[in-house]
Scaffold this active site. Structure first.
Site, PDB file in Angstrom:
ATOM      1  N   CYS A 130       0.839  -1.196   0.000  1.00 15.86           N
ATOM      2  CA  CYS A 130       0.000   0.000   0.000  1.00 15.86           C
ATOM      3  C   CYS A 130       0.877   1.250   0.000  1.00 15.86           C
ATOM      4  CB  CYS A 130      -0.912  -0.005   1.223  1.00 15.86           C
ATOM      5  SG  CYS A 130      -2.080   1.393   1.277  1.00 15.86           S
ATOM      6  N   ASP A 132       0.487   3.772   1.755  1.00 16.85           N
ATOM      7  CA  ASP A 132       0.460   4.382   3.088  1.00 16.85           C
ATOM      8  C   ASP A 132       1.880   4.751   3.529  1.00 16.85           C
ATOM      9  OD1 ASP A 132       0.404   4.582   6.070  1.00 16.85           O
ATOM     10  OD2 ASP A 132      -1.706   4.107   5.777  1.00 16.85           O
ATOM     11  N   ARG A 134       3.201   5.167   6.290  1.00 14.16           N
ATOM     12  CA  ARG A 134       3.698   4.603   7.546  1.00 14.16           C
ATOM     13  C   ARG A 134       4.309   3.212   7.383  1.00 14.16           C
ATOM     14  NH1 ARG A 134      -1.981   5.006  10.431  1.00 14.16           N
ATOM     15  NH2 ARG A 134      -2.510   4.292   8.310  1.00 14.16           N
ATOM     16  N   HIS A 186      -2.338  -3.921   5.064  1.00 15.84           N
ATOM     17  CA  HIS A 186      -2.163  -3.511   6.461  1.00 15.84           C
ATOM     18  C   HIS A 186      -3.518  -3.206   7.085  1.00 15.84           C
ATOM     19  CE1 HIS A 186      -2.872   0.915   5.891  1.00 15.84           C
ATOM     20  NE2 HIS A 186      -2.475   0.623   4.668  1.00 15.84           N
ATOM     21  N   CYS A 189      -6.301   0.182   6.812  1.00 11.95           N
ATOM     22  CA  CYS A 189      -6.103   0.696   5.455  1.00 11.95           C
ATOM     23  C   CYS A 189      -7.228   1.648   5.059  1.00 11.95           C
ATOM     24  CB  CYS A 189      -6.029  -0.463   4.472  1.00 11.95           C
ATOM     25  SG  CYS A 189      -5.787   0.040   2.757  1.00 11.95           S
TER      26      CYS A 189
END
Length: 299
Positions: A130, A132, A134, A186, A189
């Site tokens: 993803c 993302d 983080r 994750h 999400c």
């Protein structure tokens, strides 16, 4: 690479990363970074409650403001003080300060490191994750530069009409000869959460339709889960499994496996609460056999 060499490589890589983090973690206190540090202090979260209130013993306490509200407030204050352009410049310069420190540390610890890195890449892993911010793929898996070919998009999707991810898969399998293909989702999400929302999201609609189709395929199971968070987490997992299935449908993957017995496809999920990867134990060989009843592209 044999399994023994791969294990030794990952162990050695993890040690190198731990050493690197000790060397470059401190911020370089140059003149150009002072405003950045001051801004970082400004952005320090102040919403953490005391242990008493967080445990629920103080029922009269008002809800704590969210981290985003503090950050927005800090940005407004800097805008009022006309400091945003200065902050953005220093934030940009800080990246190059850290880059120089990292490059120096790498070359000091391993002379000729960058010369070897420039010779080419032979990664064993293709990581589809993803976008993302983080979830840095190499860091959470203990992989060094050159060990993972990485592709990221919203909600780690592998739709067959996305030329980007299809090109990445084709190149990784046929030219880089990766041994493992990892689809890593994750929990928490935002893309999966958005797909669970009955709302028009504009240009995101066709992308999120892939996740909504996953829900449709597994509707019977998901609708039996009463807790919304648990249902959400299960959809994250099922989405990973379905994207693994999409990977297996590719001709390059099927043909390479028939010829070389690799790559193997894996489905993993990352958890923010403990930083650990969960292996969904995707049965690649069984999945491949079922897929090839309809999608056999090895002939």
């Amino acid at each position: 690479m044999s399994s023994l060499r791969l294990g030794n490589s990952l162990l050695s890589t993890t040690r190198r990363h731990l050493t690197t983090s000790r060397i470059i973690r401190p911020t370089i206190l140059t003149k150009s970074s002072r405003l950045t540090r001051a801004a970082a202090v400004t952005f320090t979260p102040r919403y953490c409650s005391s242990s008493a209130s967080s445990s629920g013993s103080n029922k009269d306490s008002s809800p704590s403001p969210s981290p985003s509200s503090h950050k927005d407030s800090a940005w407004r204050k800097m805008a009022d003080d006309k400091q945003i352009p200065h902050y953005l410049k220093q934030d940009h310069d800080r990246v190059f300060d850290h880059n120089r420190a990292w490059a120096t540390a790498q070359e000091t610890r391993d002379p000729g490191y960058f010369a070897k890195l420039s010779e080419g890449q032979t990664p064993d892993y293709l990581w589809i994750g993803c976008s993302d911010s983080r979830i840095p793929a190499e860091q959470i898996a203990g992989l060094a530069p050159g060990e993972a070919f990485v592709h990221r998009n919203i909600a780690n999707l592998v739709p067959n009409n996305d030329l980007n991810v299809m090109a990445v898969l084709e190149y990784a399998v046929r030219h880089l000869h990766v041994k493992h293909i990892v689809v890593c989702g994750h929990y928490g999400c935002g893309g999966v959460k958005a797909a669970m929302t009955a709302k028009d999201l504009g240009i995101l609609n066709p992308w999120l339709r892939n996740i909504r189709d996953v829900y449709r395929l597994h509707e019977a199971e998901l609708d039996t889960i009463e807790d919304e968070t648990e249902r959400y987490n299960r959809l994250v997992e099922l989405n990973v499994v379905e994207q693994c299935r999409n990977v297996v449908k590719m001709a390059a993957v099927q043909q390479s496996y028939a010829e070389n017995t690799y790559p193997i496809v894996h489905g993993w999920v990352f958890g923010f609460h403990d930083g650990l990867l969960k292996d969904l134990n995707v049965d690649f060989e069984s999945m491949l056999a079922k897929i090839q009843k309809i999608y056999n592209l090895t002939d």
